[in-house]
Scaffold this motif. Structure first.
Motif, short mmCIF file in Angstrom:
data_model
loop_
_atom_site.label_atom_id
_atom_site.label_comp_id
_atom_site.label_asym_id
_atom_site.label_seq_id
_atom_site.Cartn_x
_atom_site.Cartn_y
_atom_site.Cartn_z
N PHE A 151 27.25 17.05 -49.17
CA PHE A 151 25.92 17.52 -48.81
C PHE A 151 25.94 17.94 -47.35
O PHE A 151 26.44 17.22 -46.48
CB PHE A 151 24.87 16.44 -49.04
CG PHE A 151 24.47 16.29 -50.47
CD1 PHE A 151 23.46 17.08 -51.00
CD2 PHE A 151 25.11 15.39 -51.30
CE1 PHE A 151 23.09 16.97 -52.34
CE2 PHE A 151 24.76 15.26 -52.64
CZ PHE A 151 23.75 16.06 -53.16
N GLY A 152 25.37 19.10 -47.09
CA GLY A 152 25.27 19.57 -45.73
C GLY A 152 24.06 18.99 -45.02
O GLY A 152 23.22 18.32 -45.63
N PRO A 153 23.94 19.25 -43.73
CA PRO A 153 22.78 18.76 -42.98
C PRO A 153 21.47 19.38 -43.46
O PRO A 153 20.39 18.85 -43.17
CB PRO A 153 23.09 19.18 -41.54
CG PRO A 153 24.10 20.28 -41.66
CD PRO A 153 24.89 19.97 -42.87
N ASP A 154 21.56 20.44 -44.25
CA ASP A 154 20.37 21.09 -44.81
C ASP A 154 19.94 20.47 -46.14
O ASP A 154 18.94 20.89 -46.73
CB ASP A 154 20.62 22.59 -45.00
CG ASP A 154 21.91 22.88 -45.78
OD1 ASP A 154 22.46 21.96 -46.42
OD2 ASP A 154 22.37 24.03 -45.74
N GLY A 155 20.69 19.48 -46.63
CA GLY A 155 20.35 18.82 -47.89
C GLY A 155 20.88 19.50 -49.13
O GLY A 155 20.65 19.01 -50.24
N TYR A 156 21.60 20.60 -48.97
CA TYR A 156 22.18 21.31 -50.13
C TYR A 156 23.59 20.82 -50.40
O TYR A 156 24.29 20.32 -49.50
CB TYR A 156 22.18 22.82 -49.88
CG TYR A 156 20.80 23.42 -49.75
CD1 TYR A 156 19.83 23.20 -50.73
CD2 TYR A 156 20.46 24.20 -48.65
CE1 TYR A 156 18.56 23.74 -50.62
CE2 TYR A 156 19.19 24.75 -48.53
CZ TYR A 156 18.25 24.51 -49.51
OH TYR A 156 16.99 25.04 -49.39
N LEU A 157 24.03 20.98 -51.66
CA LEU A 157 25.36 20.55 -52.06
C LEU A 157 26.34 21.72 -51.91
O LEU A 157 26.10 22.80 -52.44
CB LEU A 157 25.36 20.06 -53.51
CG LEU A 157 26.69 19.51 -54.03
CD1 LEU A 157 27.10 18.25 -53.27
CD2 LEU A 157 26.59 19.21 -55.54
N TYR A 158 27.44 21.46 -51.21
CA TYR A 158 28.49 22.45 -50.98
C TYR A 158 29.68 22.11 -51.88
O TYR A 158 30.13 20.96 -51.92
CB TYR A 158 28.90 22.48 -49.52
CG TYR A 158 27.84 23.05 -48.60
CD1 TYR A 158 28.01 24.31 -48.02
CD2 TYR A 158 26.67 22.35 -48.31
CE1 TYR A 158 27.04 24.85 -47.17
CE2 TYR A 158 25.69 22.87 -47.48
CZ TYR A 158 25.89 24.12 -46.90
OH TYR A 158 24.92 24.65 -46.08
N ILE A 159 30.21 23.14 -52.56
CA ILE A 159 31.27 22.94 -53.56
C ILE A 159 32.44 23.87 -53.25
O ILE A 159 32.34 25.09 -53.45
CB ILE A 159 30.74 23.23 -54.98
CG1 ILE A 159 29.50 22.38 -55.28
CG2 ILE A 159 31.84 23.00 -56.02
CD1 ILE A 159 28.77 22.79 -56.55
N PRO A 160 33.57 23.36 -52.74
CA PRO A 160 34.73 24.20 -52.50
C PRO A 160 35.54 24.39 -53.79
O PRO A 160 35.81 23.44 -54.52
CB PRO A 160 35.55 23.40 -51.48
CG PRO A 160 34.71 22.21 -51.12
CD PRO A 160 33.76 22.00 -52.24
N LEU A 161 35.90 25.64 -54.06
CA LEU A 161 36.70 25.97 -55.24
C LEU A 161 37.92 26.79 -54.82
O LEU A 161 37.80 27.72 -54.01
CB LEU A 161 35.88 26.79 -56.24
CG LEU A 161 34.79 26.06 -57.02
CD1 LEU A 161 33.88 27.06 -57.71
CD2 LEU A 161 35.40 25.12 -58.04
N GLY A 162 39.09 26.45 -55.38
CA GLY A 162 40.28 27.24 -55.15
C GLY A 162 40.27 28.54 -55.94
O GLY A 162 39.32 28.83 -56.68
N ASP A 163 41.34 29.31 -55.80
CA ASP A 163 41.37 30.66 -56.37
C ASP A 163 41.73 30.71 -57.85
O ASP A 163 41.90 31.78 -58.42
CB ASP A 163 42.32 31.56 -55.58
CG ASP A 163 43.79 31.14 -55.69
OD1 ASP A 163 44.10 30.20 -56.46
OD2 ASP A 163 44.63 31.74 -55.01
N GLY A 164 41.87 29.55 -58.49
CA GLY A 164 42.20 29.52 -59.91
C GLY A 164 43.62 29.10 -60.20
O GLY A 164 43.96 28.82 -61.35
N GLY A 165 44.47 29.07 -59.15
CA GLY A 165 45.81 28.53 -59.33
C GLY A 165 46.89 29.58 -59.48
O GLY A 165 46.71 30.77 -59.19
N GLY A 166 48.04 29.12 -59.96
CA GLY A 166 49.20 30.00 -60.01
C GLY A 166 49.73 30.22 -58.61
O GLY A 166 49.79 29.30 -57.79
N ALA A 167 50.12 31.45 -58.33
CA ALA A 167 50.60 31.80 -57.00
C ALA A 167 50.14 33.21 -56.65
O ALA A 167 49.98 34.06 -57.53
CB ALA A 167 52.13 31.72 -56.94
#
Length: 410
Positions: A151-167
């Motif tokens: 959760f950021g200081p703004d109260g929203y949820l931040y979700i990091p996602l990778g590029d899907g994998g492989g190379a």
């Protein structure tokens, strides 16, 4: 690029105070703002344990909902844990985990990343039947999953996602130009959603792509595998993300709203050629495919695949805002999974801001042993902003060598 050890300077020194062990691969540590001081640790196979007065107890077990893991090495599993800012009142918390591929997903893809909400039933027990699925994202390959939700200081949820994998951000499930640069997919992005609004989630009105081309959930893009992201508890509350590199460069980025952070046009601050990934082209691009500026990484170092390389995978950390180690206050403390030329010996770094460009960073020596002596998996921060390092002696999810240490004065 700054030297790993600043010329003429001795390395910083810290002690590692053992907190608890018996984990398989601890990858997330969180402490709710509820006045209890408790620590919660997420273990890759699917168990969250609460650490209270040195006693480990199971808080939530979702191993039966997590995709079957490969014991030799696996980037899937229970990857993230975040407590609602009003957890004291509402008992809500959120997890990110790798579930088996859902019905209707593209044929031949690997798994589905899931963000879910749970509720507590007693102070030290969650109700496993309370799961409410917030978001599901299908993943073409097993790796590059991000997952350190916060959760950021703004109260929203931040979700990091990778590029899907492989190379190289190419192949099955990767469009021409890669997922990182495609603003019509959630892969290779950091998302920002409102879990207190519409169901399953709302879109903050000031998200960068609202009302224009691109997915409304996207907060920033151009990420390969943001392995551990965190907000600075002080200062301007900036969001730091360690972006695991391909073959040559590991990097740390300060996330800019709406910003293009480069992948797969760049690896770190160097040009990247998906057709020849083991050699950086001479001229790094300055703009993306839509003419937008590319955001420079603040820290970059050579991967172990290069002569003189430092390590294999950068591990994101925190700007230190605690009191126990005054010399680290205001510095970004992060890590390296495994030192080049070793088998299970991660590194702790501290970085000092240079407003003019690349941050200077140096290795932090561990008092008594000089090194960590295990793979560094993640860092954590408690309610008083003291830092922890999470380690394991195995490369994959097997055994019980996972440990949690508190950073203390040397």
């Amino acid at each position: 690029m700054p030297d790993i050890l600043l010329p003429g300077a001795a390395p910083e020194r810290v002690g590692l105070e053992f907190v608890t062990g018996g984990f398989t691969m601890p990858v997330a540590l969180a402490s709710p703002d509820d006045g209890t001081g408790r620590l919660f640790v997420a273990d890759l196979p699917g168990v969250i344990r609460v650490i209270d007065a040195g006693v480990n107890e199971p808080f939530l077990d979702i191993t039966g909902r997590v995709v079957d893991l490969r014991t030799g090495y696996d980037e899937r599993g229970l990857l993230g844990l975040a407590f609602h800012p009003k957890f004291r009142e509402n008992g809500r918390f959120f997890v990110y985990y790798s579930a088996p591929l859902r019905d209707g997903a593209p044929e031949g893809w690997d798994h589905t990343s899931r963000v879910s909400e749970f509720a507590v039933s007693t102070p030290n027990r969650a109700d496993p039947g309370s799961e409410r699925m917030i978001l599901e994202v299908d993943q073409p390959q097993a790796n590059h999953n991000g997952g350190s939700i916060a959760f950021g200081p703004d109260g929203y949820l931040y979700i990091p996602l990778g590029d899907g994998g492989g190379a190289n951000d190419v192949g099955r499930g990767h469009p021409p130009g890669g997922n990182g640069q495609d603003i019509e997919t959630l892969l290779g992005k950091i998302l920002r959603i409102d879990v207190d609004g519409e169901k399953p989630y709302g879109i903050p009105a000031d998200n960068p792509f609202v009302g224009r081309e691109g997915r409304d959930e996207i907060y920033a893009y151009g990420l390969r595998n943001p392995w551990r992201t965190a907000f600075d508890a002080g200062g301007e509350h900036r969001l730091f993300a360690a972006d695991a590199g391909q073959y040559l460069w590991e990097s740390v980025k300060i996330i800019v709203p709406g910003g293009n952070h480069g992948w797969n046009l760049r690896e770190g601050n160097h040009a990247f050629d998906p057709g020849n990934p083991r050699e950086s082209p001479a001229d790094a691009p300055r703009t993306g495919r839509r003419g937008e500026p590319l955001i420079d990484a603040i820290i970059e170092y050579p991967n172990a695949n290069q002569p003189g390389g430092i390590g294999a995978v950068v591990i994101g950390g925190y700007v230190y805002r605690g009191r126990a180690i005054p010399a680290l206050v205001g510095r970004y403390v992060f890590g390296e999974w495994n030192r080049a030329g070793t088998d299970g010996d991660g590194i702790i770094f501290s970085a000092t801001e240079d407003p003019g460009g690349q941050w200077d960073f140096t290795e932090v020596e561990v008092a008594g042993s000089r090194t960590v002596g295990a793979y560094v998996l993640a860092f954590g921060e408690d309610a008083k902003h003291e830092l922890y390092v999470l380690t394991a002696e195995e490369r994959g999810p097997v055994g019980e060598t996972g440990r949690v240490y508190r950073l203390v004065p040397a």
